[in-house]
Design a protein around this motif. Sequence first.
Motif, PDB file in Angstrom:
ATOM      1  N   ILE A  43       0.851  -1.193   0.000  1.00 23.38           N
ATOM      2  CA  ILE A  43       0.000   0.000   0.000  1.00 23.38           C
ATOM      3  C   ILE A  43       0.890   1.248   0.000  1.00 23.38           C
ATOM      4  O   ILE A  43       1.156   1.849   1.040  1.00 23.38           O
ATOM      5  CB  ILE A  43      -0.967  -0.011   1.206  1.00 23.38           C
ATOM      6  CG1 ILE A  43      -1.772  -1.325   1.202  1.00 23.38           C
ATOM      7  CG2 ILE A  43      -1.903   1.180   1.158  1.00 23.38           C
ATOM      8  CD1 ILE A  43      -2.497  -1.598   2.488  1.00 23.38           C
ATOM      9  N   SER A  44       1.339   1.604  -1.169  1.00 20.57           N
ATOM     10  CA  SER A  44       2.179   2.791  -1.342  1.00 20.57           C
ATOM     11  C   SER A  44       1.328   4.043  -1.149  1.00 20.57           C
ATOM     12  O   SER A  44       0.088   3.970  -1.136  1.00 20.57           O
ATOM     13  CB  SER A  44       2.767   2.790  -2.751  1.00 20.57           C
ATOM     14  OG  SER A  44       1.710   2.960  -3.704  1.00 20.57           O
ATOM     15  N   PRO A  45       1.951   5.213  -1.032  1.00 20.66           N
ATOM     16  CA  PRO A  45       1.160   6.447  -0.972  1.00 20.66           C
ATOM     17  C   PRO A  45       0.207   6.593  -2.162  1.00 20.66           C
ATOM     18  O   PRO A  45      -0.909   7.083  -2.007  1.00 20.66           O
ATOM     19  CB  PRO A  45       2.224   7.549  -0.961  1.00 20.66           C
ATOM     20  CG  PRO A  45       3.389   6.896  -0.270  1.00 20.66           C
ATOM     21  CD  PRO A  45       3.374   5.465  -0.774  1.00 20.66           C
ATOM     22  N   ALA A  46       0.610   6.138  -3.342  1.00 21.53           N
ATOM     23  CA  ALA A  46      -0.270   6.223  -4.518  1.00 21.53           C
ATOM     24  C   ALA A  46      -1.503   5.334  -4.336  1.00 21.53           C
ATOM     25  O   ALA A  46      -2.614   5.726  -4.711  1.00 21.53           O
ATOM     26  CB  ALA A  46       0.486   5.828  -5.780  1.00 21.53           C
ATOM     27  N   VAL A  47      -1.322   4.148  -3.767  1.00 28.99           N
ATOM     28  CA  VAL A  47      -2.462   3.257  -3.517  1.00 28.99           C
ATOM     29  C   VAL A  47      -3.361   3.860  -2.442  1.00 28.99           C
ATOM     30  O   VAL A  47      -4.594   3.794  -2.538  1.00 28.99           O
ATOM     31  CB  VAL A  47      -1.982   1.838  -3.130  1.00 28.99           C
ATOM     32  CG1 VAL A  47      -3.147   0.958  -2.700  1.00 28.99           C
ATOM     33  CG2 VAL A  47      -1.227   1.206  -4.298  1.00 28.99           C
ATOM     34  N   GLN A  48      -2.770   4.466  -1.440  1.00 31.13           N
ATOM     35  CA  GLN A  48      -3.551   5.141  -0.403  1.00 31.13           C
ATOM     36  C   GLN A  48      -4.393   6.260  -1.017  1.00 31.13           C
ATOM     37  O   GLN A  48      -5.576   6.404  -0.689  1.00 31.13           O
ATOM     38  CB  GLN A  48      -2.621   5.708   0.672  1.00 31.13           C
ATOM     39  CG  GLN A  48      -1.909   4.637   1.471  1.00 31.13           C
ATOM     40  CD  GLN A  48      -0.812   5.197   2.353  1.00 31.13           C
ATOM     41  OE1 GLN A  48      -0.879   6.329   2.812  1.00 31.13           O
ATOM     42  NE2 GLN A  48       0.217   4.387   2.600  1.00 31.13           N
ATOM     43  N   GLU A  49      -3.793   7.028  -1.905  1.00 31.29           N
ATOM     44  CA  GLU A  49      -4.528   8.109  -2.570  1.00 31.29           C
ATOM     45  C   GLU A  49      -5.657   7.564  -3.432  1.00 31.29           C
ATOM     46  O   GLU A  49      -6.756   8.135  -3.458  1.00 31.29           O
ATOM     47  CB  GLU A  49      -3.577   8.956  -3.424  1.00 31.29           C
ATOM     48  CG  GLU A  49      -2.651   9.819  -2.606  1.00 31.29           C
ATOM     49  CD  GLU A  49      -1.689  10.624  -3.462  1.00 31.29           C
ATOM     50  OE1 GLU A  49      -2.039  10.932  -4.635  1.00 31.29           O
ATOM     51  OE2 GLU A  49      -0.597  10.938  -2.973  1.00 31.29           O
ATOM     52  N   LEU A  50      -5.412   6.472  -4.128  1.00 25.83           N
ATOM     53  CA  LEU A  50      -6.434   5.847  -4.965  1.00 25.83           C
ATOM     54  C   LEU A  50      -7.609   5.391  -4.112  1.00 25.83           C
ATOM     55  O   LEU A  50      -8.771   5.690  -4.430  1.00 25.83           O
ATOM     56  CB  LEU A  50      -5.838   4.658  -5.730  1.00 25.83           C
ATOM     57  CG  LEU A  50      -6.807   3.828  -6.565  1.00 25.83           C
ATOM     58  CD1 LEU A  50      -7.409   4.659  -7.701  1.00 25.83           C
ATOM     59  CD2 LEU A  50      -6.084   2.595  -7.120  1.00 25.83           C
ATOM     60  N   ALA A  51      -7.333   4.684  -3.035  1.00 26.13           N
ATOM     61  CA  ALA A  51      -8.401   4.204  -2.150  1.00 26.13           C
ATOM     62  C   ALA A  51      -9.179   5.380  -1.567  1.00 26.13           C
ATOM     63  O   ALA A  51     -10.418   5.368  -1.550  1.00 26.13           O
ATOM     64  CB  ALA A  51      -7.826   3.337  -1.040  1.00 26.13           C
TER      65      ALA A  51
END
Length: 159
Positions: A43-51
């Motif tokens: 769960i990278s920062p990009a995945v966190q932003e997507l979620a």
Amino acid sequence: MPREKVEQFDRELAPILKRYPPDRMASAMIPALRLGQALFGHISPAVQELAAARLGTSPSRAEEVATFYVMLETHPTGKHLVEVCTNVSCSLMGGDQLWTYLKRKLALQGAGTTADGRYTLREVECLGSCGTAPAMLVDEEMHEQLTPQKVDAILGGLK
């Protein structure tokens, strides 16, 4: 992030979101992050932003959840995650020796990922398997009453 994986995330998230009232979408944060972890590896920062974007909440809320729960990985891990319980019950039944054995077997000084990226080893506080100690979790599968021989067989059976 690869467009096809984002599209897959959206497809797989849609049925999950149907279980939540429209005004409570942010409550789906854990399932959304677990899905992101499964698709993107961690769960990278990009995945966190997507979620967060899909759930209508802030990236900081996604980060709070992602960093709170131990089953959510915010950094890349090896292909196989090996978690060894060294709490009191497991320690009394050989958990500490098992931890030492695995560190030596995987050529690690402590918790970490092997040089080949195959295994990530970490020590955990409790797996709730006190009566069948020592225990370890490998890729979310529980293994109990362990010996070095059983550990060798378990790791040897991983692809």
